[in-house]
Write an enzyme that holds these catalytic residues in place. Sequence first.
Site, PDB file in Angstrom:
ATOM      1  N   ARG A  13      86.470  52.509 107.772  1.00 38.40           N
ATOM      2  CA  ARG A  13      85.916  53.222 106.618  1.00 38.40           C
ATOM      3  C   ARG A  13      84.842  52.377 105.935  1.00 38.40           C
ATOM      4  O   ARG A  13      83.772  52.876 105.600  1.00 38.40           O
ATOM      5  CB  ARG A  13      87.023  53.565 105.631  1.00 38.40           C
ATOM      6  N   ASN A  31      89.938  57.778 103.637  1.00 37.65           N
ATOM      7  CA  ASN A  31      91.115  57.700 104.497  1.00 37.65           C
ATOM      8  C   ASN A  31      91.916  58.980 104.307  1.00 37.65           C
ATOM      9  O   ASN A  31      91.883  59.596 103.247  1.00 37.65           O
ATOM     10  CB  ASN A  31      91.985  56.508 104.122  1.00 37.65           C
TER      11      ASN A  31
END
Length: 86
Positions: A13, A31
């Site tokens: 990420r 996420n």
Amino acid sequence: WPLFTSLELDRYRDWLEREAGRLGLDGWVRNRTDGSVEALLAGEEPAVQALLSACRRGPPLARVDAIEESLAEPPDQPGFRRLPTR
């Protein structure tokens, strides 16, 4: 372009956020509670395609199991940001 990928490392990420900023893309990354990462990418087609191609490889030490692409509405805000887990 929503992006869904299963992975081992949470650093994916952070890497995606940096790469999107470097390429001047708008959108977001977050996420998901299932352990995957979801992103919305918007911008010039070559830059979006370059990031999608990079996402298939991922950052060093990440394992990318799968990527799903589909068209979506562009983000509401300019710039690229991180959203809370969903």
